[in-house]
Design a protein around this motif. Structure first.
Motif, PDB file in Angstrom:
ATOM      1  N   UNK A 177       0.793  -1.282   0.024  1.00 34.79           N
ATOM      2  CA  UNK A 177      -0.150  -0.102  -0.146  1.00 34.79           C
ATOM      3  C   UNK A 177       0.733   1.482  -0.190  1.00 34.79           C
ATOM      4  N   UNK A 178       0.310   2.371  -0.134  1.00 34.20           N
ATOM      5  CA  UNK A 178       0.943   3.541   0.025  1.00 34.20           C
ATOM      6  C   UNK A 178       1.418   3.973   1.392  1.00 34.20           C
ATOM      7  N   UNK A 179       0.442   3.938   2.239  1.00 36.93           N
ATOM      8  CA  UNK A 179       0.795   4.429   3.848  1.00 36.93           C
ATOM      9  C   UNK A 179       2.002   3.559   4.247  1.00 36.93           C
ATOM     10  N   UNK A 180       2.882   4.189   4.905  1.00 39.93           N
ATOM     11  CA  UNK A 180       3.849   3.372   5.458  1.00 39.93           C
ATOM     12  C   UNK A 180       3.581   2.286   6.517  1.00 39.93           C
ATOM     13  N   UNK A 181       3.787   1.156   6.558  1.00 39.92           N
ATOM     14  CA  UNK A 181       3.396   0.220   7.607  1.00 39.92           C
ATOM     15  C   UNK A 181       4.462   0.424   8.726  1.00 39.92           C
ATOM     16  N   UNK A 182       4.167  -0.265   9.885  1.00 36.74           N
ATOM     17  CA  UNK A 182       5.136   0.118  11.226  1.00 36.74           C
ATOM     18  C   UNK A 182       6.609  -0.189  10.859  1.00 36.74           C
ATOM     19  N   UNK A 183       6.868  -1.258  10.220  1.00 39.21           N
ATOM     20  CA  UNK A 183       8.172  -1.530  10.188  1.00 39.21           C
ATOM     21  C   UNK A 183       8.989  -0.598   9.037  1.00 39.21           C
ATOM     22  N   UNK A 184       8.072  -0.242   7.931  1.00 35.23           N
ATOM     23  CA  UNK A 184       8.539   0.964   7.126  1.00 35.23           C
ATOM     24  C   UNK A 184       8.951   2.289   7.938  1.00 35.23           C
ATOM     25  N   UNK A 185       8.090   2.644   8.822  1.00 33.43           N
ATOM     26  CA  UNK A 185       8.193   3.837   9.453  1.00 33.43           C
ATOM     27  C   UNK A 185       9.172   3.603  10.385  1.00 33.43           C
TER      28      UNK A 185
END
Length: 222
Positions: A177-185
């Motif tokens: 998806x477009x919104x950052x997931x927790x591990x990406x953030x």
């Protein structure tokens, strides 16, 4: 005298012929089909393309418009939106009835193209230098078209993000998806001056429901 008489007759015939031709031309030009793209000079597959359509000298209620390779919808007086299904030549067919009861048929060709490949952005920038605070404040990745007047919304399906930090191994995560997931953030929150972040394997779906791969983008944290 006889030659002068014949010359006068010939001249009269030429004038009459020209007058009749002019009348025929005026009759032909009385009704002119008008199909004008409001924003672009082509039609784009999967988008609502605005058009102004009319037949001069024919009432709007007596005008019918058809698009064999697409769907047309009337949105106002003389205003239509056309959504085409495929690229290539598309015919806009006009059928009208004038005040004399004469049926008029016109076919106007238009060129249909597929939507250009979008570009990815974080915030307002498509790559380049960005301050650490601004970079960390972003909530996700988006994709869209640059310098394009029609509304074309893209949905980011997934991407891969890699952080290159001096003296440390590269760290890579995959985001759905477009919104950052927790591990990406969590990875982004480690950003510091000198780091490089690479967004790769970006996949997005456009208004034509076609999923496309988007060019990678890179950010240098300052």
């Amino acid at each position: 005298m006889k030659q002068r008489f014949l010359a006068c007759i010939l001249l009269t015939l030429l004038i009459c012929s020209a007058f009749v031709t002019q009348l025929e031309n005026n009759k032909i030009e009385k009704h002119i089909p008008i199909v004008a793209a409001t924003k672009m000079n082509v039609l784009y597959v999967g988008l609502d393309n605005p058009l102004q359509i009319a037949i001069s000298g024919v009432k709007e209620e007596n005008t019918k418009v058809e698009v064999p390779k697409g769907v047309i919808e009337k949105v106002g007086a003389g205003s239509y939106t056309v959504r085409v299904k495929e690229g290539g030549e598309v015919m806009i067919n006009l059928i009208g009835e004038n005040e004399e009861g004469e049926i008029l048929n016109y076919s106007i060709p238009f060129r249909a193209k597929y939507i250009p490949t979008p570009i990815a952005k974080v915030g307002r920038e498509s790559g380049g230098a960005m301050k650490a605070g601004e970079f960390k404040a972003q909530q996700g990745l988006r994709a869209g078209l640059a310098n394009f007047s029609l509304c074309a919304n893209y949905r980011v399906n997934s991407f891969q993000l890699t952080m290159i930090k001096s003296g440390e191994p590269m760290k890579t995560v995959t985001n759905k998806g477009a919104r950052y997931e927790e591990h990406t953030k969590a990875l982004i929150n480690q950003a510091a001056a000198g780091d490089i972040f690479m967004y790769e394997k970006i996949n997005a779906t456009g208004p034509d429901s076609v999923a496309v791969d988007v060019e990678p983008i890179f950010y240098r944290i300052i």
